[in-house]
Design an enzyme around this catalytic site. Structure first.
Site, PDB file in Angstrom:
ATOM      1  N   ILE A 192       0.887  -1.164   0.000  1.00  0.00           N
ATOM      2  CA  ILE A 192       0.000   0.000   0.000  1.00  0.00           C
ATOM      3  C   ILE A 192       0.923   1.212   0.000  1.00  0.00           C
ATOM      4  O   ILE A 192       1.852   1.296   0.803  1.00  0.00           O
ATOM      5  CB  ILE A 192      -0.958  -0.002   1.212  1.00  0.00           C
ATOM      6  CG1 ILE A 192      -1.868   1.234   1.191  1.00  0.00           C
ATOM      7  CG2 ILE A 192      -0.213  -0.116   2.527  1.00  0.00           C
ATOM      8  CD1 ILE A 192      -2.955   1.203   2.268  1.00  0.00           C
ATOM      9  N   SER A 193       0.705   2.131  -0.917  1.00  0.00           N
ATOM     10  CA  SER A 193       1.648   3.226  -1.135  1.00  0.00           C
ATOM     11  C   SER A 193       1.701   4.183   0.048  1.00  0.00           C
ATOM     12  O   SER A 193       0.767   4.275   0.861  1.00  0.00           O
ATOM     13  CB  SER A 193       1.271   4.009  -2.401  1.00  0.00           C
ATOM     14  OG  SER A 193       1.431   3.222  -3.551  1.00  0.00           O
ATOM     15  N   GLN A 194       2.805   4.902   0.130  1.00  0.00           N
ATOM     16  CA  GLN A 194       2.981   5.962   1.120  1.00  0.00           C
ATOM     17  C   GLN A 194       1.825   6.958   1.013  1.00  0.00           C
ATOM     18  O   GLN A 194       1.475   7.391  -0.090  1.00  0.00           O
ATOM     19  CB  GLN A 194       4.307   6.661   0.854  1.00  0.00           C
ATOM     20  CG  GLN A 194       4.602   7.852   1.740  1.00  0.00           C
ATOM     21  CD  GLN A 194       5.847   8.593   1.281  1.00  0.00           C
ATOM     22  OE1 GLN A 194       6.517   8.169   0.335  1.00  0.00           O
ATOM     23  NE2 GLN A 194       6.155   9.693   1.935  1.00  0.00           N
TER      24      GLN A 194
END
Length: 209
Positions: free
Chosen positions: A54-56
């Site tokens: 899950i992206s920053q």
């Protein structure tokens, strides 16, 4: 905690109030593995299994802001992943089509987005996102959440006149850049590179034999 995360992102330069409000209202902890819930509000990527992340939050907010959503757009998302970005888009756009190539992630996102959250304006498909969703095209906005060496031609073809695509471009183990491609009403394209990023590579289904 989601509200504190949104406030932090505002301090980091995110200016779109609708994006910040959507982040404040959506609990990122619902989209991470149970053993990482305590880290859900940190501004960093987290593993979600199957070799994906899950992206920053800052990158998610930055990419969403770069789409320039006003509430009525038809959006294609390539790479459903955890479903967090999808849920944000559902709050900010008119209708969202999202494609995920990893079966386990696709099933998990379907249960969360369509089941638990009941998002009526989201359509999900398991498949090769680089091929887009031709029968639903054209799209006003396209968001790609994995890096490709170049803009996939099927996605370029599915972008509507006046549309905008945001995607990371570059090889998996080399420098990548977040790129915005805008198509004017007359079909002429403008490209702008925004900032260096690091994303997992865009993968494809093997050819049929």
């Amino acid at each position: 905690m989601s509200r504190e995360l949104a406030e932090w992102l505002g301090h980091m330069g995110i200016r779109d109030r609708r994006v910040l409000d959507a982040i404040a209202e959506l609990d990122r902890a619902r989209f991470v593995p149970p053993h990482l819930v305590a880290e859900a509000y940190a501004d960093r990527p987290l593993p979600i299994g199957f070799g994906q992340t899950i992206s920053q939050p800052f990158v998610v907010a930055f990419m969403t802001e770069a789409l320039g959503l006003d509430g009525g757009e038809r959006v294609l998302e390539v790479g459903t992943g955890s479903g967090y970005q999808t849920a944000l888009l559902a709050r900010l756009a008119g209708e969202v089509w999202s494609v995920e190539i990893v079966p386990g992630l696709a099933a998990r996102a379907r249960a969360l987005l369509l089941g638990d959250l009941g998002l009526a304006n989201v359509h999900l498909r398991e498949g090769d996102g680089a091929l887009g969703w031709p029968e639903a095209a054209p799209f006003d906005r396209i968001l790609v959440t994995a890096a490709a060496p170049q803009v996939p031609p099927p996605l370029r073809a599915q972008l509507a006149p006046g549309g905008r695509m945001v995607l990371p471009v570059g090889e998996a183990e080399s420098e990548q850049v977040l790129r915005v491609l805008e198509r004017a009403a007359d079909g002429i394209e403008e490209i702008e590179d925004l900032l260096p990023v690091r994303f997992v590579p865009l993968t494809h289904l093997p050819p049929a034999v």
